[in-house]
Write a protein that holds these residues in place. Structure first.
Motif, PDB file in Angstrom:
ATOM      1  N   GLN A  52      44.453   0.861  31.915  1.00  0.00           N
ATOM      2  CA  GLN A  52      44.711   1.657  30.720  1.00  0.00           C
ATOM      3  C   GLN A  52      43.818   1.219  29.565  1.00  0.00           C
ATOM      4  O   GLN A  52      43.250   2.049  28.849  1.00  0.00           O
ATOM      5  CB  GLN A  52      46.188   1.554  30.335  1.00  0.00           C
ATOM      6  N   LEU A  53      43.675  -0.085  29.381  1.00  0.00           N
ATOM      7  CA  LEU A  53      42.816  -0.603  28.319  1.00  0.00           C
ATOM      8  C   LEU A  53      41.364  -0.204  28.548  1.00  0.00           C
ATOM      9  O   LEU A  53      40.647   0.158  27.609  1.00  0.00           O
ATOM     10  CB  LEU A  53      42.943  -2.125  28.239  1.00  0.00           C
ATOM     11  N   THR A  54      40.917  -0.268  29.791  1.00  0.00           N
ATOM     12  CA  THR A  54      39.533   0.097  30.109  1.00  0.00           C
ATOM     13  C   THR A  54      39.279   1.569  29.844  1.00  0.00           C
ATOM     14  O   THR A  54      38.279   1.941  29.197  1.00  0.00           O
ATOM     15  CB  THR A  54      39.226  -0.225  31.582  1.00  0.00           C
ATOM     16  N   THR A  55      40.179   2.425  30.317  1.00  0.00           N
ATOM     17  CA  THR A  55      39.995   3.864  30.129  1.00  0.00           C
ATOM     18  C   THR A  55      40.071   4.241  28.657  1.00  0.00           C
ATOM     19  O   THR A  55      39.275   5.047  28.167  1.00  0.00           O
ATOM     20  CB  THR A  55      41.051   4.642  30.932  1.00  0.00           C
ATOM     21  N   LEU A  56      41.030   3.663  27.939  1.00  0.00           N
ATOM     22  CA  LEU A  56      41.138   3.956  26.515  1.00  0.00           C
ATOM     23  C   LEU A  56      39.898   3.495  25.767  1.00  0.00           C
ATOM     24  O   LEU A  56      39.410   4.186  24.861  1.00  0.00           O
ATOM     25  CB  LEU A  56      42.392   3.300  25.939  1.00  0.00           C
ATOM     26  N   SER A  57      39.361   2.336  26.146  1.00  0.00           N
ATOM     27  CA  SER A  57      38.130   1.852  25.521  1.00  0.00           C
ATOM     28  C   SER A  57      36.963   2.795  25.799  1.00  0.00           C
ATOM     29  O   SER A  57      36.144   3.073  24.911  1.00  0.00           O
ATOM     30  CB  SER A  57      37.776   0.455  26.048  1.00  0.00           C
ATOM     31  N   ASN A  58      36.871   3.287  27.030  1.00  0.00           N
ATOM     32  CA  ASN A  58      35.762   4.151  27.415  1.00  0.00           C
ATOM     33  C   ASN A  58      35.832   5.523  26.758  1.00  0.00           C
ATOM     34  O   ASN A  58      34.796   6.130  26.446  1.00  0.00           O
ATOM     35  CB  ASN A  58      35.749   4.338  28.935  1.00  0.00           C
ATOM     36  N   ILE A  59      37.045   6.020  26.541  1.00  0.00           N
ATOM     37  CA  ILE A  59      37.210   7.426  26.158  1.00  0.00           C
ATOM     38  C   ILE A  59      37.714   7.604  24.735  1.00  0.00           C
ATOM     39  O   ILE A  59      37.390   8.591  24.076  1.00  0.00           O
ATOM     40  CB  ILE A  59      38.149   8.121  27.167  1.00  0.00           C
ATOM     41  N   GLY A  60      38.506   6.652  24.250  1.00  0.00           N
ATOM     42  CA  GLY A  60      39.091   6.783  22.920  1.00  0.00           C
ATOM     43  C   GLY A  60      38.768   5.604  22.038  1.00  0.00           C
ATOM     44  O   GLY A  60      37.689   5.015  22.139  1.00  0.00           O
ATOM     45  N   LEU A  61      39.700   5.239  21.167  1.00  0.00           N
ATOM     46  CA  LEU A  61      39.530   4.104  20.270  1.00  0.00           C
ATOM     47  C   LEU A  61      40.630   3.082  20.549  1.00  0.00           C
ATOM     48  O   LEU A  61      41.760   3.215  20.068  1.00  0.00           O
ATOM     49  CB  LEU A  61      39.586   4.541  18.806  1.00  0.00           C
ATOM     50  N   LEU A  62      40.296   2.069  21.331  1.00  0.00           N
ATOM     51  CA  LEU A  62      41.255   1.010  21.624  1.00  0.00           C
ATOM     52  C   LEU A  62      41.776   0.371  20.346  1.00  0.00           C
ATOM     53  O   LEU A  62      42.947  -0.007  20.247  1.00  0.00           O
ATOM     54  CB  LEU A  62      40.607  -0.046  22.527  1.00  0.00           C
ATOM     55  N   SER A  63      40.911   0.264  19.347  1.00  0.00           N
ATOM     56  CA  SER A  63      41.280  -0.403  18.095  1.00  0.00           C
ATOM     57  C   SER A  63      42.411   0.309  17.353  1.00  0.00           C
ATOM     58  O   SER A  63      43.083  -0.292  16.515  1.00  0.00           O
ATOM     59  CB  SER A  63      40.059  -0.511  17.185  1.00  0.00           C
ATOM     60  N   ARG A  64      42.665   1.587  17.656  1.00  0.00           N
ATOM     61  CA  ARG A  64      43.727   2.353  16.999  1.00  0.00           C
ATOM     62  C   ARG A  64      44.989   2.472  17.859  1.00  0.00           C
ATOM     63  O   ARG A  64      45.942   3.154  17.477  1.00  0.00           O
ATOM     64  CB  ARG A  64      43.220   3.757  16.641  1.00  0.00           C
ATOM     65  N   PHE A  65      45.015   1.795  18.982  1.00  0.00           N
ATOM     66  CA  PHE A  65      46.131   1.856  19.927  1.00  0.00           C
ATOM     67  C   PHE A  65      47.386   1.228  19.322  1.00  0.00           C
ATOM     68  O   PHE A  65      47.326   0.170  18.696  1.00  0.00           O
ATOM     69  CB  PHE A  65      45.704   1.119  21.196  1.00  0.00           C
ATOM     70  N   VAL A  66      48.550   1.873  19.542  1.00  0.00           N
ATOM     71  CA  VAL A  66      49.806   1.365  18.982  1.00  0.00           C
ATOM     72  C   VAL A  66      50.515   0.384  19.915  1.00  0.00           C
ATOM     73  O   VAL A  66      51.623  -0.070  19.614  1.00  0.00           O
ATOM     74  CB  VAL A  66      50.770   2.510  18.601  1.00  0.00           C
ATOM     75  N   GLY A  67      49.904   0.036  21.024  1.00  0.00           N
ATOM     76  CA  GLY A  67      50.354  -1.103  21.795  1.00  0.00           C
ATOM     77  C   GLY A  67      51.508  -0.867  22.741  1.00  0.00           C
ATOM     78  O   GLY A  67      51.812   0.247  23.148  1.00  0.00           O
ATOM     79  N   MET A  68      52.184  -1.954  23.060  1.00  0.00           N
ATOM     80  CA  MET A  68      53.116  -2.054  24.171  1.00  0.00           C
ATOM     81  C   MET A  68      54.552  -1.726  23.755  1.00  0.00           C
ATOM     82  O   MET A  68      54.909  -1.779  22.585  1.00  0.00           O
ATOM     83  CB  MET A  68      53.051  -3.478  24.747  1.00  0.00           C
ATOM     84  N   LEU A  69      55.356  -1.386  24.757  1.00  0.00           N
ATOM     85  CA  LEU A  69      56.795  -1.193  24.614  1.00  0.00           C
ATOM     86  C   LEU A  69      57.447  -1.682  25.900  1.00  0.00           C
ATOM     87  O   LEU A  69      56.774  -1.876  26.908  1.00  0.00           O
ATOM     88  CB  LEU A  69      57.113   0.285  24.371  1.00  0.00           C
ATOM     89  N   THR A  70      58.759  -1.877  25.883  1.00  0.00           N
ATOM     90  CA  THR A  70      59.394  -2.392  27.099  1.00  0.00           C
ATOM     91  C   THR A  70      59.933  -1.291  28.003  1.00  0.00           C
ATOM     92  O   THR A  70      59.988  -1.471  29.213  1.00  0.00           O
ATOM     93  CB  THR A  70      60.566  -3.333  26.762  1.00  0.00           C
ATOM     94  N   ASP A  71      60.384  -0.162  27.438  1.00  0.00           N
ATOM     95  CA  ASP A  71      61.020   0.896  28.222  1.00  0.00           C
ATOM     96  C   ASP A  71      62.139   0.317  29.089  1.00  0.00           C
ATOM     97  O   ASP A  71      62.353   0.749  30.219  1.00  0.00           O
ATOM     98  CB  ASP A  71      59.985   1.622  29.088  1.00  0.00           C
ATOM     99  N   SER A  72      62.851  -0.666  28.567  1.00  0.00           N
ATOM    100  CA  SER A  72      63.768  -1.459  29.373  1.00  0.00           C
ATOM    101  C   SER A  72      65.212  -1.268  28.957  1.00  0.00           C
ATOM    102  O   SER A  72      65.513  -0.894  27.822  1.00  0.00           O
ATOM    103  CB  SER A  72      63.404  -2.945  29.254  1.00  0.00           C
ATOM    104  N   ARG A  73      66.116  -1.544  29.906  1.00  0.00           N
ATOM    105  CA  ARG A  73      67.549  -1.574  29.626  1.00  0.00           C
ATOM    106  C   ARG A  73      68.052  -2.998  29.416  1.00  0.00           C
ATOM    107  O   ARG A  73      69.244  -3.202  29.204  1.00  0.00           O
ATOM    108  CB  ARG A  73      68.310  -0.933  30.787  1.00  0.00           C
ATOM    109  N   SER A  74      67.169  -3.970  29.485  1.00  0.00           N
ATOM    110  CA  SER A  74      67.563  -5.372  29.449  1.00  0.00           C
ATOM    111  C   SER A  74      67.156  -6.035  28.146  1.00  0.00           C
ATOM    112  O   SER A  74      66.005  -5.936  27.718  1.00  0.00           O
ATOM    113  CB  SER A  74      66.938  -6.133  30.618  1.00  0.00           C
TER     114      SER A  74
END
Length: 471
Positions: A395-417
């Motif tokens: 995901q980081l590689t593709t976003l770097s190649n195609i978009g602006l990694l520097s503007r990425f809002v980052g990670m989330l857990t999507d978790s129930r724990s």
């Protein structure tokens, strides 16, 4: 099966391969607060703030990732979601863990044991009792809110049906909780017009808004009512995650009125009528989200509840969902294009479950950026089966190649724990290592201050600005 060496492999430099990666992580990423803008935590659990009974309840009771791994290891359902005691179920998980080597569950398991309980041993049959007892003793003195504070969690956004009364969010807001807990407007049930329980859901929605829903106009008014209510209670995000595919077709309000009336009369709808209804709803919600200056999220590509036997015996969302192979390019182009043409396209994050569509999603989001909002259209972090090391790196590689990694809002857990927040550390280590390797190869300037700021932005600052919870 036991490992001969029982000390953990989670060292200080875990996943950090270069000196630059280590500097980026230790000096810039590590101390940043966490904004977990999408998860499935229980606001009731956070408000009640009662310590967990034991490690099983805190760690395995709702984690279908672990359940899926246990089934793959041949563990009987009795020891997963069935009648076995908590301690026995935990031992069966410990029996499974060595076989998860190579799966992200192995990394997550030991990172979480280390961060929450300072346990440095590999979980396996010959360490299970010691680890269970050690963690249980610590959990007796740790409330859910304290567990969040320990991980430096500033914001969590739960996932909530439009009919939710948000009582626990309201009550948390009145406490001295250091972690802010905001709702997210999850619209899935509004779309399920073809399902048998749609009438039941309409009755529940009608009771919630305290007026009858006798036509499509009433239905839209009830939705607007709930969006206003959610906004008043701190909601700044919506989410959609129903079904594996989406179809956006042209419609008229008159046609949708007719379709809705037909469904109220218990008449069967054609696939075209269902798609027409959903297309109208997508557009209506999109306009409302834009008016409220919310961020809209789309989780796309899951085929859910594939095992009909387990669905009947255990229920939905128990670890029987898979990656689908569907066309999302044209529907996204039409939906986002329609809203953008009206100048009513909200800030948007999309997540794909099929990794073959990485470039499809990344390029689509770049089509609708506008001035004034850096990174308005986000291709989100690796989701579900892709939120592991390889998936994140791709995901980081593709976003770097195609978009602006520097503007990425980052990670989330999507978790129930409540014990899942070291996944943010996992992502940050992978991010720092990703940049460190590129810099070490000479493909980017060796400017640690510049890239340190970039790491901090992706870890926290971008999300802070993008979601604007302070408003």
């Amino acid at each position: 099966m036991n490992f001969e060496i029982t000390n953990t492999f989670i060292t200080e430099d875990f996943l950090l391969e270069t000196s630059i990666a280590k500097k980026l992580y230790y000096d810039y990423a590590k101390a940043m607060p966490i904004i977990d803008y999408h998860n499935h935590l229980s606001p009731q659990r956070i408000f009640s703030n009662i310590p967990f009974k034991n490690l099983y309840e805190a760690w395995l009771a709702e984690d279908h990732y672990k359940w899926r791994g246990m089934r793959a290891n041949g563990i009987d359902e009795k020891y997963i979601t069935g009648s076995a005691s908590d301690s026995v179920k935990f031992k069966k998980w410990a029996e499974t863990v060595p076989y998860t080597a190579g799966n992200p569950l192995f990394h997550w398991t030991h990172l979480e044991l280390k961060r929450y309980f300072n346990i440095d041993k590999i979980l396996q049959p010959n360490t299970a009792v010691e680890i269970y007892d050690t963690a249980n003793e610590i959990l007796q003195n740790k409330t859910p809110q304290q567990l969040l504070t320990d991980m430096n969690v500033e914001v969590v956004c739960t996932t909530d049906d439009p009919t939710n009364d948000l009582r626990y969010h309201q009550q948390i807001a009145k406490t001295n909780s250091k972690t802010k807990v905001f709702p997210t407007f999850r619209s899935d049930n509004l779309f399920l017009i073809e399902q048998d329980n749609f009438h039941h859901y309409l009755n529940k929605l009608s009771s919630t808004v305290d007026f009858s829903i006798t036509n499509f106009e009433d239905f839209l008014n009830s939705i607007d009512n709930r969006i206003d209510f959610f906004h008043e209670n701190g909601c700044r995000l919506s989410d959609f995650g129903v079904g594996a595919s989406m179809h956006i077709v042209d419609y008229t309000i008159e046609k949708v009125n007719s379709i809705f009336k037909k469904r109220l009369e218990d008449k069967e709808l054609s696939p075209q009528e269902i798609n027409t209804y959903k297309s109208c709803l997508f557009n209506h919600l999109g306009r409302r989200y834009h008016e409220k200056k919310w961020v809209q999220q789309y989780h796309l590509g899951a085929i859910r509840n594939n095992n009909s036997r387990l669905l009947k015996e255990v229920g939905a969302d128990v670890g029987c969902d898979s990656i689908g192979d569907y066309n999302f390019a044209e529907p996204m182009a039409k939906l986002f294009g329609n809203l953008d043409y009206e100048n009513k396209l909200a800030k948007t994050i999309t997540y794909n479950l099929n990794p073959s569509q990485n470039e499809v999603f990344a390029t689509m989001m770049g089509n609708f950026n506008t001035g004034g909002i850096p990174g308005k259209m986000q291709w989100g972090s690796g989701w579900w089966y892709l939120d592991q090391k390889d998936g994140m790196e791709k995901q980081l590689t593709t976003l770097s190649n195609i978009g602006l990694l520097s503007r990425f809002v980052g990670m989330l857990t999507d978790s129930r724990s409540l014990l899942s927040f070291p996944r943010h550390e996992y992502f940050r280590r992978i991010l720092c290592n990703f940049l460190g390797n590129i810099i070490t190869k000479g493909e980017l300037p060796n400017d640690v201050v510049f890239f340190g700021k970039m790491v901090q932005d992706i870890s926290y600052n971008n999300a802070k600005k993008y979601f604007d919870f302070d408003s």
